[in-house]
Design an enzyme around this catalytic site. Sequence first.
Site, short mmCIF file in Angstrom:
data_model
loop_
_atom_site.label_atom_id
_atom_site.label_comp_id
_atom_site.label_asym_id
_atom_site.label_seq_id
_atom_site.Cartn_x
_atom_site.Cartn_y
_atom_site.Cartn_z
N HIS A 91 0.80 -1.23 0.00
CA HIS A 91 0.00 0.00 0.00
C HIS A 91 0.84 1.28 0.00
O HIS A 91 0.53 2.25 0.71
CB HIS A 91 -0.94 0.02 1.21
CG HIS A 91 -2.00 -1.04 1.20
ND1 HIS A 91 -2.57 -1.52 0.04
CD2 HIS A 91 -2.60 -1.71 2.23
CE1 HIS A 91 -3.49 -2.44 0.37
NE2 HIS A 91 -3.51 -2.56 1.67
N HIS A 137 -10.03 1.45 1.04
CA HIS A 137 -9.79 0.37 2.01
C HIS A 137 -10.76 0.39 3.20
O HIS A 137 -10.37 0.07 4.32
CB HIS A 137 -8.34 0.45 2.50
CG HIS A 137 -7.74 -0.87 2.89
ND1 HIS A 137 -8.20 -1.60 3.95
CD2 HIS A 137 -6.72 -1.58 2.35
CE1 HIS A 137 -7.48 -2.71 4.07
NE2 HIS A 137 -6.58 -2.72 3.11
N GLU A 270 -11.86 -4.01 -2.08
CA GLU A 270 -10.92 -3.03 -2.61
C GLU A 270 -10.78 -3.22 -4.13
O GLU A 270 -9.99 -4.06 -4.57
CB GLU A 270 -9.55 -3.19 -1.96
CG GLU A 270 -9.57 -3.24 -0.44
CD GLU A 270 -8.30 -3.88 0.12
OE1 GLU A 270 -7.19 -3.45 -0.24
OE2 GLU A 270 -8.42 -4.85 0.91
#
Length: 305
Positions: A91, A137, A270
């Site tokens: 991420h 998220h 996601e």
Amino acid sequence: MAQLFELNNGTMQVKVSNYGCTITSLSVPDKDGKLADVVLGFDSLGPYLKGAAPYFGCIVGRVANRIKDGKFTLSGIDYALPINKPPNSLHGGHNGFDKVIWDVAEHKQVETPSITFKLDMEAVPENKATPINLAQHTYWNLAGHNSGNILDHSIQIWGMHVTPVDQNTVPTGEIMPVKGTPFDFTSEKKIGSFIHEVPGLGYDHNYVLDCGDEKLGLKHAAKLKDPSSSRVLNLWTSAPGMQFYTANYVNGVVGKGGAVYGKHGGVCLETQGFPNAVNQPNFPSVVVQPGEEYKHSMLFEFSVE
């Protein structure tokens, strides 16, 4: 400066922060019209700023999900990224897009009696090619953020394939049909039905969104339903994949109103480019060239049934 903005149309209420573009609260009615906050998070911005959230509600990037060993090569140049989830980069590393202040382009109160929430993500490379893969998220629990685990929720995912992973949750490069496996949600079923058959701690897998109907130019990705409240979330997206994640690593996080969030306390949907695509030539490319624009739209549609 980190701030919180409230959106309210009389039916649903959303709180969003410019820190990480984070959805901290989202309240929608159940079958009796009773509102509940259906996203995991904190009452104030403090815990987000301190890094107490396992990516609660934020937009992750510049490249969402895992990059194997934190390495890739682009235009003949080798790049090494921070290894913040050993042995991989996750991420966007230690200081991803979830930890920056976003500019608020427009905030106006308008009377729209809709119960949809649309998110448009756009990015342009400055002067050279770059991988871009943004993902939202939020951890959803349609029974209410403080109601326990989501194993009784049912889900349908419009994906006939997944990208199987190695022991470090990185896709192997294979694209595998879900038929006859615990990953098959092509028809609606309980999340908890086969979760014990999934290697590891639960679902944390990228689905290839290859069979959804279309609406407003977006593909149907998933339909999540809570039997106790009859709340339903339909998700539509322009992205090719969706990480289905059952909050496997959430462990005793104290959130809103003192609620304690445990394993499987929420579910993340996601939508994204495929994980580690920058190292997998057979995955759709996430590299954006100068002069091109990255666009990713998500539409969250709430109802009861």
